[in-house]
Design an enzyme around this catalytic site. Structure first.
Site, short mmCIF file in Angstrom:
data_model
loop_
_atom_site.label_atom_id
_atom_site.label_comp_id
_atom_site.label_asym_id
_atom_site.label_seq_id
_atom_site.Cartn_x
_atom_site.Cartn_y
_atom_site.Cartn_z
N SER A 153 -2.13 7.65 1.64
CA SER A 153 -0.85 7.44 2.34
C SER A 153 -0.76 8.42 3.49
CB SER A 153 0.31 7.68 1.38
OG SER A 153 1.53 7.80 2.09
N TYR A 167 4.16 13.21 -4.50
CA TYR A 167 3.44 12.06 -3.95
C TYR A 167 2.49 12.52 -2.85
CZ TYR A 167 2.79 7.43 -1.83
OH TYR A 167 2.25 6.27 -1.33
N1 LIG Z 1 4.17 0.49 0.35
C1 LIG Z 1 4.02 1.53 1.15
O1 LIG Z 1 4.80 1.76 2.08
C2 LIG Z 1 2.84 2.42 0.95
C3 LIG Z 1 2.59 3.38 1.93
C4 LIG Z 1 1.52 4.22 1.76
C5 LIG Z 1 0.71 4.09 0.65
N2 LIG Z 1 0.97 3.17 -0.29
C6 LIG Z 1 0.07 3.10 -1.45
O2 LIG Z 1 -0.34 1.76 -1.71
C7 LIG Z 1 -0.61 1.62 -3.10
C8 LIG Z 1 0.13 0.51 -3.80
O3 LIG Z 1 0.87 -0.26 -3.04
P1 LIG Z 1 1.39 -1.63 -3.62
O4 LIG Z 1 2.28 -2.18 -2.59
O5 LIG Z 1 0.24 -2.46 -4.08
O6 LIG Z 1 2.28 -1.16 -4.89
P2 LIG Z 1 2.71 -1.92 -6.18
O7 LIG Z 1 3.53 -0.93 -6.92
O8 LIG Z 1 3.31 -3.27 -5.86
O9 LIG Z 1 1.36 -2.20 -6.95
C9 LIG Z 1 0.72 -1.22 -7.64
C10 LIG Z 1 0.29 -1.77 -8.96
O10 LIG Z 1 -0.23 -0.67 -9.69
C11 LIG Z 1 0.10 -0.86 -11.03
N3 LIG Z 1 0.05 0.40 -11.75
C12 LIG Z 1 0.93 1.43 -11.76
N4 LIG Z 1 0.50 2.41 -12.57
C13 LIG Z 1 -0.69 1.99 -13.08
C14 LIG Z 1 -1.61 2.55 -13.97
N5 LIG Z 1 -1.42 3.76 -14.54
N6 LIG Z 1 -2.74 1.86 -14.25
C15 LIG Z 1 -2.97 0.65 -13.71
N7 LIG Z 1 -2.10 0.04 -12.88
C16 LIG Z 1 -0.98 0.72 -12.56
C17 LIG Z 1 1.49 -1.47 -11.04
O11 LIG Z 1 1.72 -2.19 -12.24
C18 LIG Z 1 1.43 -2.36 -9.80
O12 LIG Z 1 1.14 -3.70 -10.12
C19 LIG Z 1 -0.22 2.91 -3.77
O13 LIG Z 1 -1.34 3.69 -3.98
C20 LIG Z 1 0.72 3.52 -2.75
O14 LIG Z 1 0.81 4.90 -2.89
C21 LIG Z 1 2.03 2.32 -0.18
#
Ligand SMILES: NC(=O)c1ccc[n+]([C@@H]2O[C@H](COP(=O)([O-])OP(=O)(O)OC[C@H]3O[C@@H](n4cnc5c(N)ncnc54)[C@H](O)[C@@H]3O)[C@@H](O)[C@H]2O)c1
Length: 274
Positions: A153, A167
């Site tokens: 991120s 985070y």
């Molecule tokens: N959305 C943003 O603005 C943004 C910005 C920067 C970085 N990110 C990064 O992108 C990634 C995820 O984004 P996303 O939109 O797919 O999120 P999301 O939360 O929709 O999907 C993440 C998935 O991970 C699963 N999960 C959570 N904990 C888990 C675990 N211990 N084991 C296995 N699965 C697990 C959840 O069930 C979920 O389905 C993250 O790493 C987040 O930090 C997001």
């Protein structure tokens, strides 16, 4: 259907989405399949992983879903075993799992700090720990290692205005783990890169009560506006933008690229004071 990942087997950890719409992991799994990969959709939430796998199969792609909690070594061992049993190899690992908890150093309870590190950092460590030996074996047998994409991120390199003590620190550690692992395994053609998404409009953000509170006193629509206004391009990115960056790094087009932090943020981190 494209062919940029033709013949490859990809694991996407966190391939579900925490709500309706397209998160980064769900979009990435779908894009990988559209480019010819056979995709293992791993997620702690089996229903969410199955939804992604069904979308892929509905489009004529190949995928299966598996319940995996990346903080549990036994789940990762089972994930690797199931992937090898079904598809015979592992070419790509996309570590998309991540949770965001809002809180400053003073406000954040110790258990929240530790949970964020366990999921975001230890989860990535454990996934690589189980997958790299398979890629090493593949290199020894055929000269083909693999590609690992860690989803970090921009909060790992900037204060984004949101109090993100755990985070940001966990993602910064992920960046360094990416670099050192990349250096260590480059000789076996195992590439390790990071994608640093900026302000994306995904279900994860929509459902974070802490984020909406921090941006706009809980008003999600006002949060979207505020986030759009932070971006030089004038709007947030989407899960697809993260997916397309991950696709490049996963593919052989990036065969000479390792240890990179690929920022995907519409220019947010270019700004003074961002
Ligand atoms: N959305 C943003 O603005 C943004 C910005 C920067 C970085 N990110 C990064 O992108 C990634 C995820 O984004 P996303 O939109 O797919 O999120 P999301 O939360 O929709 O999907 C993440 C998935 O991970 C699963 N999960 C959570 N904990 C888990 C675990 N211990 N084991 C296995 N699965 C697990 C959840 O069930 C979920 O389905 C993250 O790493 C987040 O930090 C997001």
């Amino acid at each position: 259907m494209g062919e940029r990942l033709k013949g490859k087997v990809a694991i996407v950890a966190g391939a579900g989405s925490i709500g309706p719409g397209w998160g980064n992991g769900k979009a990435t799994a779908t894009v990988f399949a559209r480019e010819g990969a056979r995709v293992v959709c791993a997620d702690r939430n089996l229903d969410a992983a199955q939804e992604t796998a069904e979308i892929i199969k509905g489009e004529g792609g190949e995928a299966f879903a598996i319940r995996t909690d990346v903080t549990r070594p036994e789940d990762l061992a089972a994930l690797v075993e199931a992937t090898l049993k079904t598809y015979g190899r592992i070419d790509v690992l996309d570590n998309n799992v991540g949770i965001a908890e809002v809180g400053s150093v003073v406000d954040l309870p110790l258990e929240t700090w530790e949970r964020v590190f366990t999921v975001n950092l230890t989860g990535c460590f454990l996934a690589m720990k189980h997958v790299i030996p398979v890629m090493q074996r593949q290199f020894a047998e055929s000269g083909q290692g693999g590609s690992i994409v860690n989803i970090s991120s921009i909060a790992s390199i900037r204060h984004t205005g949101v109090p993100y003590a755990s985070y940001g620190a966990s993602k910064a550690a992920m960046n360094q783990l990416t670099r050192t692992t990349a250096a260590q395994y480059a000789g076996e053609k195992i590439r390790v890169n990071a994608v640093l998404p900026g302000l994306m409009k995904t279900p994860m953000v929509e459902h974070s009560a802490g984020l909406a509170q921090s941006y706009a006193k809980g008003d999600v629509a006002a949060m979207w506006k505020a986030r759009d206004a932070q971006v030089p391009m004038g709007h947030m990115g989407e899960g697809w933008d993260v997916a397309w960056a991950a696709l490049f790094l996963a593919s052989d087009e990036a065969r000479y690229v390792t240890g990179l932090e690929l920022v995907v943020d519409g220019g947010v981190t270019l700004q003074y004071g961002a």
